[in-house]
Design an enzyme around this catalytic site. Structure first.
Site, mmCIF file in Angstrom:
data_model
loop_
_atom_site.group_PDB
_atom_site.id
_atom_site.type_symbol
_atom_site.label_atom_id
_atom_site.label_comp_id
_atom_site.label_asym_id
_atom_site.label_seq_id
_atom_site.Cartn_x
_atom_site.Cartn_y
_atom_site.Cartn_z
ATOM 1 N N ARG A 51 0.854 -1.194 0.000
ATOM 2 C CA ARG A 51 0.000 0.000 0.000
ATOM 3 C C ARG A 51 0.889 1.242 0.000
ATOM 4 N NH1 ARG A 51 -2.532 0.061 4.809
ATOM 5 N NH2 ARG A 51 -3.868 1.738 4.124
ATOM 6 N N LYS A 116 3.497 -6.920 12.430
ATOM 7 C CA LYS A 116 2.769 -7.114 11.168
ATOM 8 C C LYS A 116 3.022 -8.524 10.620
ATOM 9 C CE LYS A 116 1.899 -5.015 6.672
ATOM 10 N NZ LYS A 116 1.597 -3.772 5.985
ATOM 11 N N ARG A 252 -1.532 3.482 21.882
ATOM 12 C CA ARG A 252 -1.244 3.331 23.322
ATOM 13 C C ARG A 252 -2.534 3.073 24.057
ATOM 14 N NH1 ARG A 252 1.561 8.321 22.959
ATOM 15 N NH2 ARG A 252 3.548 7.913 21.966
#
Ligand code: BTN
Length: 254
Positions: A51, A116, A252
């Site tokens: 992407r 990932k 977070r």
């Protein structure tokens, strides 16, 4: 590792093809006239695309790189949601295979924890009265410490999450079946058919996110679901904002 084999990837109604090497499975399918759905898998890509114009790196014979092309009869303005639809399908299939921690980072990165595990590139073009959607899936399979070291973010490998690691043919078949089912649902009922599932698989629900917007500015807010079109909603100091195009920089606890 097991070789890719067309006959071992059973997808009813889909023409399955395997190549030893190509530039990019997405680019090849985008250039084709596609009637019935086609799934194209490659052992190696020499110009894999990610992407936002990035490159997609994978190890020949050791990772998953494949694309599914299917005609879709929905209005062009709805097709942006296909990215999320594909994210639901791939993540669901991985969970069903036993990757309990698989989750989606908006819009469709496949994470394991914060690392990932895979990426999805959805591209569309007009094809007569319908559109052609090409959904490219890249998943890290065999552990590659050197690639992990060079990556600018944490990466995960399927072999560290699934033991024993199923054959790549089986993985492609299961993910392909999930993609076909999700695309059927999208074609019949639009993104509304998949929205709840996306929310249930969201890695960052309720987390404080910092997002880089398409114009380069950053926005911070607490993840508060999706809007009707699949935009990421953030509860910011200035109220509820929906991000249609952007990149999550950090997450977070809120
Ligand atoms: C991302 O940037 O996260 C998306 C990566 C998508 C990679 C896959 S590999 C198969 C298909 N062919 C490509 O060139 N890209 C996609």
């Amino acid at each position: 590792m097991d070789a890719l084999d067309e006959a071992a990837i059973r997808l009813p109604g889909v023409q399955v093809r395997v190549l030893g090497r190509c530039g990019s499975t997405n680019s090849l399918l985008l250039a084709e006239r596609v009637g019935a759905p086609v799934l194209l898998a490659a052992e190696a890509q020499t110009a894999g695309r990610g992407r936002r114009g990035r490159r997609w790196l994978s190890a020949p014979g050791r990772d998953l790189t494949f694309s599914l092309a299917r005609r879709i009869a929905r209005p062009a303005r709805e097709l942006a949601a296909l990215s999320l639809v594909a994210g639901v399908a791939v993540t669901k299939a991985l969970r069903a295979l036993g990757v309990a921690r698989a989750a989606i980072k908006w819009p469709n990165d496949v994470l394991a924890g914060e690392a990932k595990l895979g990426g999805i590139l959805v591209e569309t073009r007009l094809a007569g009265r319908a559109s052609l959607a090409v959904i490219g899936v890249g998943i890290n399979c065999r552990t590659d410490r050197e690639r992990a070291r060079r990556a600018r973010r944490r990466v995960a490998f399927l072999e560290e999450l699934l033991s024993p690691l199923p054959s790549r043919n089986l993985l492609i078949e299961r993910i392909g079946l999930a993609l076909l089912a999700a695309l059927d649902a999208f074609e019949q009922r639009g993104f509304a058919a998949l929205r709840e599932e996306w929310l249930a698989l969201h890695a960052h629900a309720g987390r404080r996110l910092r997002v880089r917007l398409a114009d380069g500015r950053t926005l911070t807010g607490v993840a508060a679901g999706l809007d009707e079109e699949g935009g990421l909603q953030l509860e910011t100091r200035g109220g509820l904002r929906a991000v249609r195009s952007g990149q999550i920089l950090s997450a977070r606890s809120a």
